[in-house]
Design an enzyme around this catalytic site. Sequence first.
Site, mmCIF file in Angstrom:
data_model
loop_
_atom_site.group_PDB
_atom_site.id
_atom_site.type_symbol
_atom_site.label_atom_id
_atom_site.label_comp_id
_atom_site.label_asym_id
_atom_site.label_seq_id
_atom_site.Cartn_x
_atom_site.Cartn_y
_atom_site.Cartn_z
ATOM 1 C CG ASP A 131 21.412 4.807 -52.482
ATOM 2 O OD1 ASP A 131 20.152 4.341 -52.906
ATOM 3 O OD2 ASP A 131 21.394 5.764 -52.881
ATOM 4 C CD GLU A 167 24.967 6.389 -53.308
ATOM 5 O OE1 GLU A 167 23.997 6.666 -51.762
ATOM 6 O OE2 GLU A 167 24.737 7.683 -54.154
ATOM 7 C CG ASP A 205 30.604 27.822 -62.950
ATOM 8 O OD1 ASP A 205 31.972 28.453 -62.419
ATOM 9 O OD2 ASP A 205 29.833 28.614 -64.201
ATOM 10 N NE ARG A 220 22.766 12.923 -52.751
ATOM 11 C CZ ARG A 220 22.058 12.148 -51.652
ATOM 12 N NH1 ARG A 220 23.119 10.977 -51.506
ATOM 13 N NH2 ARG A 220 21.410 12.406 -51.271
ATOM 14 C CG HIS A 277 17.178 11.840 -52.437
ATOM 15 N ND1 HIS A 277 16.859 10.367 -53.429
ATOM 16 C CD2 HIS A 277 18.591 11.004 -52.524
ATOM 17 C CE1 HIS A 277 17.490 9.932 -53.457
ATOM 18 N NE2 HIS A 277 18.050 9.722 -53.235
HETATM 19 C C1 3PY Z 1 22.723 6.767 -48.694
HETATM 20 O O1 3PY Z 1 23.006 5.723 -47.720
HETATM 21 O O2 3PY Z 1 22.522 6.393 -49.647
HETATM 22 C C2 3PY Z 1 22.843 8.048 -49.249
HETATM 23 O O3 3PY Z 1 22.790 8.483 -50.459
HETATM 24 C C3 3PY Z 1 23.012 9.102 -48.012
HETATM 25 O O4 3PY Z 1 21.879 10.917 -48.644
HETATM 26 MG MG MG Z 2 22.514 7.158 -51.596
#
Ligand code: 3PY
Ligand code: MG
Length: 253
Positions: A174, A148, A84, A70, A45
């Site tokens: 999510d 998620e 790396d 991430r 994001h």
């Molecule tokens: C979520 O809650 O979906 C996340 O990815 C948190 O960053």
């Molecule tokens: Mg998420």
Amino acid sequence: MLPPLRARLRDGSPLTAVFSIIRSVEVIEIIGLAGFDLVILDMEHGPYGIDELGTLILAARARGVHPVVRVARNEAALIGSVLDAGAAGILVPQVAGPAEARAAVAAARFAPEGTRGANPWVRAADFDGSSDWFARANAEAAVLVMIEGREGVENAGAILATPGLDGAFLGPVDLSHALGVPGEIDHPLVHERMRRVLAEARGRSLAAAVFAPTAEGARSWLSRGASVVAVGVETNHLLRALRDLNAAARAAA
Ligand code: 3PY
Ligand code: MG
């Protein structure tokens, strides 16, 4: 020098994290100085490219906070480049089944544990060229997968059985969308799934991480068995702090 993140995740003592999407060395340093254990540089994001990641990772390490990245997607070449560049670990979004978890672990570990592309002259190897580094990197690079979605929750047991995986990271935002209650991260449907996956992770002595936008939420998940809490995104913390400051200054006038 930071102790390896993998060992800290495995020992189960509570760790705090914050997501970062402001592309700034100073912001990363401030997160470290504030005492967080992990900063999560968010390529899903945030506007990060691999080219600026190295500098931000160095800033995190200089200030004693583990830089976890991430990645935007579960792609071997991306995971290899991020490690790396010196990331302490990776967080892979939207993992729905064990094959995806196995792919993430394989991408993060050198043979014989995985298939990570090998080059011992990168930053993560201190540019040293030593082949001793491969085993050390395998022992130290942490792999966390985000659960998620509906499928991820259903398959949590099989996902968490993946050899070499360090833990699950629950994404309530999510998950709330997947369960038909978009944005309601404290909805009972969401909490019930999260508790299930947390119990599964803790039962396997794996890290159990949760995203919570506020300190209250973070405390509450720590008291319910989470071992890592990622307390929101730094953009929002900055906005709130500035809003409060502005309101307080005006109130005094
Ligand atoms: C979520 O809650 O979906 C996340 O990815 C948190 O960053
Ligand atoms: Mg998420």
